[in-house]
Design an enzyme around this catalytic site. Structure first.
Site, PDB file in Angstrom:
ATOM      1  CB  SER A  50      -0.934   0.002   1.218  1.00  0.00           C
ATOM      2  OG  SER A  50      -0.194  -0.196   2.406  1.00  0.00           O
ATOM      3  CD  GLU A  75      -1.946   1.296   4.992  1.00  0.00           C
ATOM      4  OE1 GLU A  75      -2.206   2.272   5.738  1.00  0.00           O
ATOM      5  OE2 GLU A  75      -0.787   1.020   4.619  1.00  0.00           O
ATOM      6  CB  ALA A 112       1.061  -9.562   6.086  1.00  0.00           C
ATOM      7  CB  ALA A 140       8.433  -1.430   6.742  1.00  0.00           C
ATOM      8  CE1 TYR A 226      20.025   2.544   2.145  1.00  0.00           C
ATOM      9  CE2 TYR A 226      20.413   2.629   4.510  1.00  0.00           C
ATOM     10  CZ  TYR A 226      20.544   3.191   3.245  1.00  0.00           C
ATOM     11  OH  TYR A 226      21.197   4.387   3.098  1.00  0.00           O
ATOM     12  CE1 TYR A 236      17.775   0.701   8.118  1.00  0.00           C
ATOM     13  CE2 TYR A 236      19.297  -0.996   7.370  1.00  0.00           C
ATOM     14  CZ  TYR A 236      18.018  -0.478   7.436  1.00  0.00           C
ATOM     15  OH  TYR A 236      16.982  -1.153   6.851  1.00  0.00           O
TER      16      TYR A 236
END
Ligand code: NAI
Length: 399
Positions: A50, A75, A112, A140, A226, A236
């Site tokens: 989405s 959502e 999910a 995420a 990433y 990170y």
């Protein structure tokens, strides 16, 4: 109702349906302008469809190679005088435009990570598509309830070993300051973050889809990772989230094994740092992104999520000769332009100079801000934000 942005830190509590529609339209136009993705996917499941990279993946598959798409996401739906979240409006806009173009597009709104949503998705694939040839995994999330044990895990964004101090920016005020982030207190922080953002759920999806017989011969699946520059390593790549990304990347051979008898293959694609709802929550990263944007725009190599995903599909996953270029660790790299030596050298120089005073001149903080508001459908050219807008916009396949 009249809809204006209401911001709390790095989230925006409101979203604009017309702005979302225009955003999706621009992404569709971009993909169409690049021409057909030859040998592209035809029946696609996007998990996390989405917003951000997942939405752009769905648009690339649908409008780049005419794919039927099923999108899964979490959502909030709208009601009278109650706004939906941006991803809801994005999906309503996507489905409308996909249907107008004669493309199959249905969506599932729910958790999910749960067995229930996996089963619901499998039933829909069986009913409408039979088998799928691409699974995009682009979740995420800050938390996950484990479907087998019921344990609820929360991820943390922390360094490991020692505290990390570096510059950060409040992108609303433009104030650059030092931020110190304390390291993890126990190994549990790492394990919790891996449980949320690592590879287990991706594996569960692929196991369930395979067992249900809904994966086509030669199926592909891709999840996103990433790396980024050394200056963000402590928060990170070497931090808790980086451990989860290591786990995700280590899941590739496990899934390849699951897909072996279908001649299927799994990939992790390392993507570029971009403004999304998830990345704006990470300290230090927004300042890095605003300097990166400045450098990449000056060099004419800036990309947003749609340019990244179109390139992933057309130049990596579905090439003319069928070959997929991988790095020495077996990963797809579409962060190649971000990580170019000349780009990173210039960003590092700017990083040393950046302060509240120099920020407006040496960074693209304005570009960052605009991208942030556009995630929620605001500051989109051509949209009249003074006009009333209907907040109750349905997703055709859900309502
Ligand atoms: P995003 O926040 O824009 O999108 C996340 C998606 O996951 C949304 O569709 C949301 O509805 C869905 N979602 C979250 N929790 C869910 C749940 N429980 N059930 C169903 N759907 C759920 O995030 P973004 O940035 O596009 O991230 C996607 C992937 O790309 C992540 O793995 C991220 O680490 C990776 N990535 C992000 C980069 C960035 O700079 N934003 C850079 C490189 C990789």
């Amino acid at each position: 109702m009249n809809i204006q942005p209401r911001v709390r830190g790095f989230i925006c509590l409101t979203a604009h349906p017309e702005g979302a529609y225009q955003n999706v339209k621009h992404q569709i136009e971009y993909v169409k302008s690049k021409g057909e993705i030859k040998n592209g996917p035809k029946k696609v499941l996007v998990i996390g469809a989405s917003t951000g990279f997942g939405l752009s993946s769905r648009i690339s598959a649908a409008f780049g190679s005419g794919a039927a798409t099923i999108g899964v996401f979490f959502e909030k739906a709208p009601a009278e005088k109650k706004l939906a979240t941006a991803g809801w409006y994005n999906t309503a806009a996507f489905e409308k435009q996909a249907h107008e173009a004669g493309l199959y597009a249905k969506s599932i709104n729910g958790d999910a990570f749960s067995d229930e949503i996996k089963k619901h998705t499998i039933d829909l694939i069986k009913q409408d598509l039979g088998q799928i040839d691409l699974v995009v995994y682009s979740l995420a999330s800050p938390r996950r309830t484990h479907p087998k044990t019921g344990v609820a895990y929360s991820s943390v964004l922390k360094p490991i070993g020692q505290a990390f101090t570096n510059k950060t920016v409040d992108f609303h005020t433009g104030v650059v300051s030092d931020v110190s982030i304390n390291p993890i207190e126990s190994e549990e922080d790492i394990q919790n973050t891996i449980a949320v953002m690592g590879g287990e759920d991706w594996k569960f999806w692929m196991e369930d889809l395979k067992a249900a017989g809904v994966l086509a011969e030669g199926v592909k699946t891709v999840a996103y990772s990433y790396i980024g520059p050394e200056l963000t390593f402590p928060i990170y790549r070497n931090g808790t989230i980086g451990q989860a990304k290591n786990d995700l990347e280590a899941t590739v051979p496990v899934i390849n094994d699951i897909l072996k008898d279908l001649n299927g293959v799994s990939y992790v694609s390392v993507n570029k740092a971009l403004v999304t709802q998830s990345s704006s929550a990470i300290p230090v990263v927004p300042l890095y992104i605003s300097l990166l944007y400045k450098v990449m725009k000056a060099k004419g190599i800036h990309e947003g999520t749609i340019e990244q995903m179109q390139r992933l599909f057309a130049e990596r996953l579905y090439t003319d000769n069928g070959e997929v270029a991988l790095d020495e660790k077996g990963r797809i790299r579409v962060d190649d332009w971000e990580m170019r030596d000349d780009v990173q050298k210039e960003v590092a120089e700017l990083w040393n100079q950046v302060s509240t005073e120099s920020l407006p001149n040496i960074s693209d903080i304005e570009g960052y801000r605009t991208d942030f508001f556009q995630l929620f459908g605001f500051e989109v050219p051509g949209v009249d934000y003074e006009a009333d807008c209907n907040e109750v916009v349905n997703i055709p396949s859900i309502s």
